[in-house]
Each structure stands twice: as C-alpha cells, then as structure tokens.
Design a protein around this motif. Structure first.
Motif, mmCIF file in Angstrom:
data_model
loop_
_atom_site.group_PDB
_atom_site.id
_atom_site.type_symbol
_atom_site.label_atom_id
_atom_site.label_comp_id
_atom_site.label_asym_id
_atom_site.label_seq_id
_atom_site.Cartn_x
_atom_site.Cartn_y
_atom_site.Cartn_z
ATOM 1 N N GLY A 183 6.824 14.012 -18.006
ATOM 2 C CA GLY A 183 5.547 14.654 -18.662
ATOM 3 C C GLY A 183 4.314 14.674 -18.027
ATOM 4 N N ILE A 184 4.070 13.689 -16.935
ATOM 5 C CA ILE A 184 3.026 13.672 -16.134
ATOM 6 C C ILE A 184 3.644 13.631 -14.733
ATOM 7 C CG2 ILE A 184 1.172 12.551 -17.666
ATOM 8 C CD1 ILE A 184 1.668 9.976 -16.049
ATOM 9 N N GLU A 185 2.615 14.079 -13.851
ATOM 10 C CA GLU A 185 3.084 14.225 -12.531
ATOM 11 C C GLU A 185 3.616 13.055 -11.703
ATOM 12 O OE1 GLU A 185 0.279 14.914 -13.732
ATOM 13 O OE2 GLU A 185 0.102 17.392 -13.890
ATOM 14 N N SER A 186 4.273 12.991 -10.593
ATOM 15 C CA SER A 186 4.819 12.081 -9.914
ATOM 16 C C SER A 186 3.546 11.115 -9.245
ATOM 17 C CB SER A 186 5.715 12.563 -8.524
ATOM 18 O OG SER A 186 4.858 13.400 -7.831
ATOM 19 N N THR A 187 3.794 10.070 -8.862
ATOM 20 C CA THR A 187 3.092 9.118 -8.325
ATOM 21 C C THR A 187 3.006 9.430 -6.838
ATOM 22 O OG1 THR A 187 4.087 7.213 -9.763
ATOM 23 C CG2 THR A 187 3.035 6.697 -7.326
ATOM 24 N N ILE A 188 1.833 9.582 -6.405
ATOM 25 C CA ILE A 188 1.755 10.031 -4.717
ATOM 26 C C ILE A 188 1.234 8.896 -4.007
ATOM 27 C CG2 ILE A 188 0.649 11.546 -3.057
ATOM 28 C CD1 ILE A 188 0.023 13.639 -5.116
ATOM 29 N N LEU A 189 2.261 8.486 -2.900
ATOM 30 C CA LEU A 189 2.225 7.303 -2.145
ATOM 31 C C LEU A 189 1.882 7.744 -0.556
ATOM 32 C CD1 LEU A 189 2.003 4.050 -1.850
ATOM 33 C CD2 LEU A 189 4.619 4.176 -1.965
ATOM 34 N N ASP A 190 0.890 7.409 -0.021
ATOM 35 C CA ASP A 190 0.365 7.832 1.087
ATOM 36 C C ASP A 190 0.999 7.043 2.251
ATOM 37 O OD1 ASP A 190 -0.552 8.776 3.498
ATOM 38 O OD2 ASP A 190 -2.630 9.034 3.022
ATOM 39 N N PHE A 191 1.835 7.379 2.969
ATOM 40 C CA PHE A 191 2.353 6.313 4.219
ATOM 41 C C PHE A 191 1.761 6.849 5.524
ATOM 42 C CE2 PHE A 191 5.421 4.194 1.338
ATOM 43 C CZ PHE A 191 5.485 3.050 2.089
ATOM 44 N N SER A 192 1.048 7.687 5.540
ATOM 45 C CA SER A 192 0.747 8.184 6.797
ATOM 46 C C SER A 192 -0.653 7.493 7.592
ATOM 47 C CB SER A 192 0.024 9.748 6.516
ATOM 48 O OG SER A 192 -1.219 9.558 5.913
ATOM 49 N N ARG A 193 -1.031 6.592 6.749
ATOM 50 C CA ARG A 193 -2.138 5.915 7.397
ATOM 51 C C ARG A 193 -1.976 4.324 7.390
ATOM 52 N NH1 ARG A 193 -7.392 7.827 4.775
ATOM 53 N NH2 ARG A 193 -6.535 7.932 2.859
ATOM 54 N N ASP A 194 -2.858 3.346 7.715
ATOM 55 C CA ASP A 194 -2.369 1.968 8.279
ATOM 56 C C ASP A 194 -1.768 1.298 7.040
ATOM 57 O OD1 ASP A 194 -4.906 2.278 6.642
ATOM 58 O OD2 ASP A 194 -5.977 0.785 7.629
ATOM 59 N N VAL A 195 -2.128 1.414 5.786
ATOM 60 C CA VAL A 195 -1.341 0.766 4.870
ATOM 61 C C VAL A 195 -1.066 1.711 3.680
ATOM 62 C CG1 VAL A 195 -2.670 -1.583 4.905
ATOM 63 C CG2 VAL A 195 -3.628 0.137 3.547
ATOM 64 N N PRO A 196 -0.245 1.564 3.012
ATOM 65 C CA PRO A 196 0.341 2.698 1.908
ATOM 66 C C PRO A 196 -0.639 2.539 0.765
ATOM 67 C CG PRO A 196 2.205 0.801 2.186
ATOM 68 C CD PRO A 196 0.867 0.413 3.200
ATOM 69 N N GLU A 197 -1.025 3.719 0.247
ATOM 70 C CA GLU A 197 -1.951 3.965 -0.816
ATOM 71 C C GLU A 197 -1.536 4.757 -1.607
ATOM 72 O OE1 GLU A 197 -5.971 5.361 0.927
ATOM 73 O OE2 GLU A 197 -6.812 4.898 -1.224
ATOM 74 N N ILE A 198 -1.730 4.557 -3.040
ATOM 75 C CA ILE A 198 -1.363 5.524 -4.112
ATOM 76 C C ILE A 198 -2.672 6.350 -4.125
ATOM 77 C CG2 ILE A 198 -1.138 5.554 -6.482
ATOM 78 C CD1 ILE A 198 0.643 3.072 -6.590
ATOM 79 N N LEU A 199 -2.452 7.697 -4.128
ATOM 80 C CA LEU A 199 -3.329 8.810 -4.075
ATOM 81 C C LEU A 199 -3.520 9.414 -5.692
ATOM 82 C CD1 LEU A 199 -3.132 10.838 -0.887
ATOM 83 C CD2 LEU A 199 -4.242 8.854 -1.105
#
Ligand code: TXA
Ligand code: MG
Length: 355
Positions: A183-199
């Motif tokens: 019912g709500i959109e996916s968790t977005i996890l950025d792996f493109s920078r130094d540390v993983p970050e939830i956007l």
C-alpha cells in the motif's frame, strides 16, 4: 484518444488473465504505456530501454523529465545488465528482500537510457513480488520502468480503478491485480555513495536492513544519532533527485492536518461547529459519534494501516470535505514510512498540487 475501428478502447481495465498479460507485454514492446499492479502501489509501465516510451510516462504523469524512474526486473539475475557495479551488501539485500518492496540505487550500466536515470549516473532497480507484475516481467523479458501511476504530486494508486481515475486514456490498458498488499511505495536504499542511505522509507525498515548487512543504513532526514533532523534540509543540495522526497507529495486536494489523539474530537467538533465538512481518519470511532463528521476508522496494525492509507485519503478527498483530520500515529519503526507519507500529504494538500 484515437480509436482505430475495432481497436479496444484505451484506459480499459483487464482482469489478470494470461491473454491480458501477453497483451500488456506486446503493448510495452510496441512502445506504449500500461498500468501494472505491484505489491506496493500500481505502476505506470514502459519499456525501460525505449526512450520514446519512457517519455510517454513523463507526459502522462505531468512529471518533470529530470526525475529518475525505477526499473523493475524479472529477477536479480538481470542486475548485471542494468548496474555497472553491484556491492556485496546490495546483492545480499537483493537476495534477502527480492522479490519485494526494496529499491536499490546502483551505478548505472552504459545501456540504461538517460530518460530513465534523469541524466544521473545511477539507476533504481527492484524486483516486485506481485505475481501479476512478475508474470508481466517474465513475459516481457526485460526491464520495465514504472513510477507510481498517479499524476505528479498526487496520491499513489492502490487499485486498478485508481489508475483509471488518475490517468484515464493516457494508458493503453490497466492490468487489474486487485488492491496492493503493502500500500505504500518501496523503501529506496542508495548504494551509489560512501555509505548506504535510505532516501525514502518503506516497508523494509532500517532495522531489517541492518539484520542482513550488519550495519544500520543512514536515513535521509534523520540526525546521525537516530532522531529526526530538520526535515529534508541537510544535504538536499547534493542529494539525487527523488520526487518522493519532496516536502509536498502524496497529496489530497483537501487540506489535511495531523492532530494529536487527545485533541482530535474537540478540533473536529470545533470545525464542524463553524459549518465545515470534516473527514476524520482515526484509530477508532468515538462514542457518541458526532453526526456532522465523517469518521473512517483506521487499523491499529501498521501494515494494515499502510495498506489502506491511500485508498482512505482518496475516499476522504472525494467526500467534498473542507478538511481531512488524521489522528497522529504511534511511535515505532513500523510507523515511520506511514508518518513520512502523511507528513508530505499534509504539506502538499490543498488547492495547488506539488510541482
Ligand atoms: O514501490 C515503488 O517503488 C513504486 C512501484 C510502482 O514500484 N514505484 C515508485 O516510483 O514509487 P516513483 O517514480 O513514483 O518513485 C520512485 C522514486 C522517485 O522519487 C525517484 O526520484 C526515485 O525513486 N529514484 C528513481 N531512480 C533514482 C535514482 N537513480 N537516484 C535517486 N532516486 C531515484
Ligand atoms: Mg510516486
């Protein structure tokens, strides 16, 4: 709008038969756009390798063309074609949570069109768990770009009928996969920078991610210690563009306010006393009930609340109310993604849509 004689009408909703799934895949191959169910929200799907088809998504949504799209894959085996590098932890998370509501932002492979990435050097990838989405992906056999199938800034659709309300004949067809389970959109996890970050927070929490990779990801908008930072300000200048991270998003047309539980009944009654029509999303129904107010009782369980959230906001919006009051949410990790969406809905609500 154009109808060849004998052609099926655009914007029609089809039950999820094999015939409909094949037809949807054929439409995607022909460069058209279709409504696709996923476990999170309905997506507006196009062939991710066809820039002209991807441009139709932006036109149909009224979305700025520099906002990147998520590419949906049939399985993690397709990752090397889309991502230039796959960090070990990203692969571990794909193994743990795919198919499922987790989007990984990775460095893009050269083949991925700029139209999909918004010209950035990264691409968002996920394998959805909805059986009809997976069937469409398997029959199509390649990446499907799909943002949520709503007009830009508006409430994401969680049923096929919502997609038709939002996009009408702009889509060739909508495959009906029933109401979305998450019912709500996916968790977005950025792996493109130094540390993983939830956007963007979602059903997969930082705690669940930490259990797989052994460290808690950074969370956009959260102070390093774990508390809330000043909302959406800190590193916005360096951040990749995420429209789901705009302060105003997921918004009903009716002004929406979050109200502490103890104040809810009094505030609603006061507005009704001034002659306003008020829709209330509360955790329970008051006794006695004020007949001037339109109460919707929301589930006590966060997963069930998330599943109903967008449909409830859509209903509240349709009631022609002057205000939507939403009872404040409990604390706790399972409520964070819901609080995030309601916060943005409050900012974006009212007459002028985001963007
Ligand atoms: O659950 C979902 O993720 C749904 C279903 C349909 O899969 N899709 C979805 O897409 O929510 P959309 O476009 O409405 O939101 C995707 C968000 C956008 O805010 C976009 O900016 C961000 O993901 N995004 C996509 N690619 C990105 C990238 N390379 N870097 C940073 N953000 C990205
Ligand atoms: Mg969206």
């Amino acid at each position: 709008m154009t109808k060849d004689s004998g052609a099926k009408p655009r914007g029609r909703i089809e039950p999820p038969t094999l015939v409909a799934i094949r037809e949807a895949a054929a439409l995607l191959r022909a460069g058209d756009i279709v409504g696709m169910p996923t476990e999170t929200v309905y997506g507006l799907a196009a062939d991710a390798l066809n820039p002209a088809a991807v441009n139709k998504i932006f036109a149909a949504k009224g979305r700025p063309a520099d906002h990147p799209l998520i590419v949906h894959l049939p399985s993690a085996d397709h990752l090397p074609r889309w991502a230039a590098a796959i960090p070990k932890d990203a692969l571990a998370l794909a193994r743990a949570f795919w198919p499922g509501p987790l989007t990984l932002i990775l460095k893009r492979a050269p083949e991925v069109p700029d139209e999909v990435t918004g010209g950035q050097d990264t691409v968002g990838l996920r394998v959805p768990s909805h059986s009809i989405a997976l069937a469409m992906l398997l029959v199509f056999g390649s990446g499907i770009a799909a943002p949520s199938a709503n007009r830009f800034g508006r409430i994401s659709p969680t049923t096929a009928a919502h997609v038709r309300e939002e996009l009408g004949e702009r889509v060739a067809m909508v495959v009906d996969g029933g109401p979305c389970a998450v019912g709500i959109e996916s968790t977005i996890l950025d792996f493109s920078r130094d540390v993983p970050e939830i956007l963007r927070p979602g059903a997969i929490t930082p705690e669940a991610i930490a259990r797989v990779i052994g460290r808690r990801p950074r969370v956009r908008g959260e102070a390093a210690g774990g508390g809330r930072a000043d909302a959406h300000s800190a590193d916005a200048a360096h951040a990749p563009r995420v429209s789901g991270a705009l302060a105003a998003h997921y918004a009903p047309r009716t002004p929406l306010r979050l109200v502490q539980s103890g104040l809810l009944a009094a505030e609603a009654a006061a507005l009704a006393g001034e002659g306003s029509r008020v829709a209330v999303l509360a955790h329970g129904l008051p006794d006695p009930r004020d007949s001037r107010l339109i109460w919707q009782a929301m589930p006590a369980d966060p997963a069930a609340y998330a599943q109903e959230l967008y449909a409830s906001l859509r209903t509240a919006d349709m009631l022609d109310a002057d205000f939507i009051l939403v009872e404040a949410l409990p604390d706790g990790p399972a409520w964070r993604a819901i609080a995030d969406r309601l916060g943005r809905a409050a900012v974006g609500s009212g007459a002028s849509p985001a963007g």
